[in-house]
Design an enzyme around this catalytic site. Structure first.
Site, PDB file in Angstrom:
ATOM      1  N   VAL A  31     -23.403 -30.884  -5.955  1.00 15.68           N
ATOM      2  CA  VAL A  31     -22.070 -31.473  -5.816  1.00 15.68           C
ATOM      3  C   VAL A  31     -22.035 -32.859  -6.466  1.00 15.68           C
ATOM      4  CG1 VAL A  31     -20.312 -32.265  -4.168  1.00 15.68           C
ATOM      5  CG2 VAL A  31     -21.608 -30.172  -3.698  1.00 15.68           C
ATOM      6  N   CYS A  32     -23.128 -33.594  -6.356  1.00 14.78           N
ATOM      7  CA  CYS A  32     -23.173 -34.997  -6.815  1.00 14.78           C
ATOM      8  C   CYS A  32     -22.721 -35.194  -8.260  1.00 14.78           C
ATOM      9  CB  CYS A  32     -24.562 -35.583  -6.606  1.00 14.78           C
ATOM     10  SG  CYS A  32     -25.057 -35.664  -4.869  1.00 14.78           S
ATOM     11  N   PRO A  33     -23.228 -34.409  -9.227  1.00 16.51           N
ATOM     12  CA  PRO A  33     -22.773 -34.662 -10.596  1.00 16.51           C
ATOM     13  C   PRO A  33     -21.286 -34.406 -10.782  1.00 16.51           C
ATOM     14  CG  PRO A  33     -24.146 -32.687 -10.506  1.00 16.51           C
ATOM     15  CD  PRO A  33     -24.258 -33.363  -9.175  1.00 16.51           C
ATOM     16  N   ILE A  77     -19.549 -37.717  -9.520  1.00 17.80           N
ATOM     17  CA  ILE A  77     -19.811 -38.907 -10.334  1.00 17.80           C
ATOM     18  C   ILE A  77     -19.172 -38.765 -11.711  1.00 17.80           C
ATOM     19  CG2 ILE A  77     -21.615 -40.340 -11.361  1.00 17.80           C
ATOM     20  CD1 ILE A  77     -23.392 -39.430  -8.962  1.00 17.80           C
ATOM     21  N   THR A 120     -28.832 -32.925  -8.156  1.00 20.49           N
ATOM     22  CA  THR A 120     -28.399 -31.940  -7.161  1.00 20.49           C
ATOM     23  C   THR A 120     -27.148 -31.234  -7.675  1.00 20.49           C
ATOM     24  OG1 THR A 120     -27.328 -33.740  -5.948  1.00 20.49           O
ATOM     25  CG2 THR A 120     -29.514 -33.048  -5.188  1.00 20.49           C
TER      26      THR A 120
END
Length: 199
Positions: free
Chosen positions: A52-54, A57, A50
């Protein structure tokens, strides 16, 4: 959002779990219990591949040395499979992938972990952006849950851990916007006046 069914409460033991994670490009069993004796940051995120997720993390992974200096373990978790996680890790960052990871990426497709921590978006079967700080005794000290579009701050997470560790060591409490080296408050009616008289 509902916290119905959540077993995660401040000041109480964090819900234990054991699951498969992607660690150093391989699959490994991870349990919360194996980190007893150190602080743990547990990050929930909605989905692999997706937007925002990367960014979140990668930000936590790239600054793992700062967490290790504080003896803190960092883990990320979603409802995707470990196979999906591995594919995401093996995808170049310029293509929206994670690339080399310095933190475990936990998989739990049956939603047990995200439900126990109160972050499961039941209608979509994905997790909200929950961040949990767990102390060396396995007790929850901090919970934040963001809606899907907004990412979290590594700096603020580090600040919170440093504050919790200061309190653990010194027994004094940390006021708003405290950073290492800032003044703290002695928790007592008379003792606290020394701080308030200056501010």
């Amino acid at each position: 959002m509902t916290l119905a069914g959540s077993k995660a409460f401040i000041g109480q033991p964090a819900p234990n779990f054991k699951t498969t994670a992607v660690v150093n490009g391989d699959f490994k069993e991870i349990s919360l219990g194996q980190f007893k004796g150190k602080y743990v940051v547990l990050l929930f995120y909605p989905l692999d591949f997706t937007f925002v997720c990367p960014t979140e993390i990668i930000a936590f992974s790239d600054r793992i040395a700062e967490f290790k200096q504080l003896d803190v373990a960092v883990m990320a978790c979603s409802t995707d499979s470990h196979f999906s996680h591995l594919a995401w890790v093996n995808t170049d960052r310029k293509m929206g992938g994670l690339g080399q990871m310095n933190i475990p990426i936990l998989a739990y497709t049956n939603h047990v972990i995200s439900r126990a921590y109160g972050v499961l978006k039941e209608d979509d079967g994905i997790a909200y952006r929950g961040l949990f700080i767990i102390d060396p005794k396995g007790i929850l000290g901090q919970i934040t849950i963001n809606d899907l579009p907004v990412g979290r701050s590594v700096d603020e997470t580090l600040r919170l851990i440093q504050a919790f560790q200061f309190v653990d060591k010194h027994g004094e409490v940390c006021p708003a916007n405290w950073h290492p080296g800032s003044e703290t408050i002695k928790p007592g009616v008379k003792e606290s006046k020394a701080y308030f008289e200056k501010h």
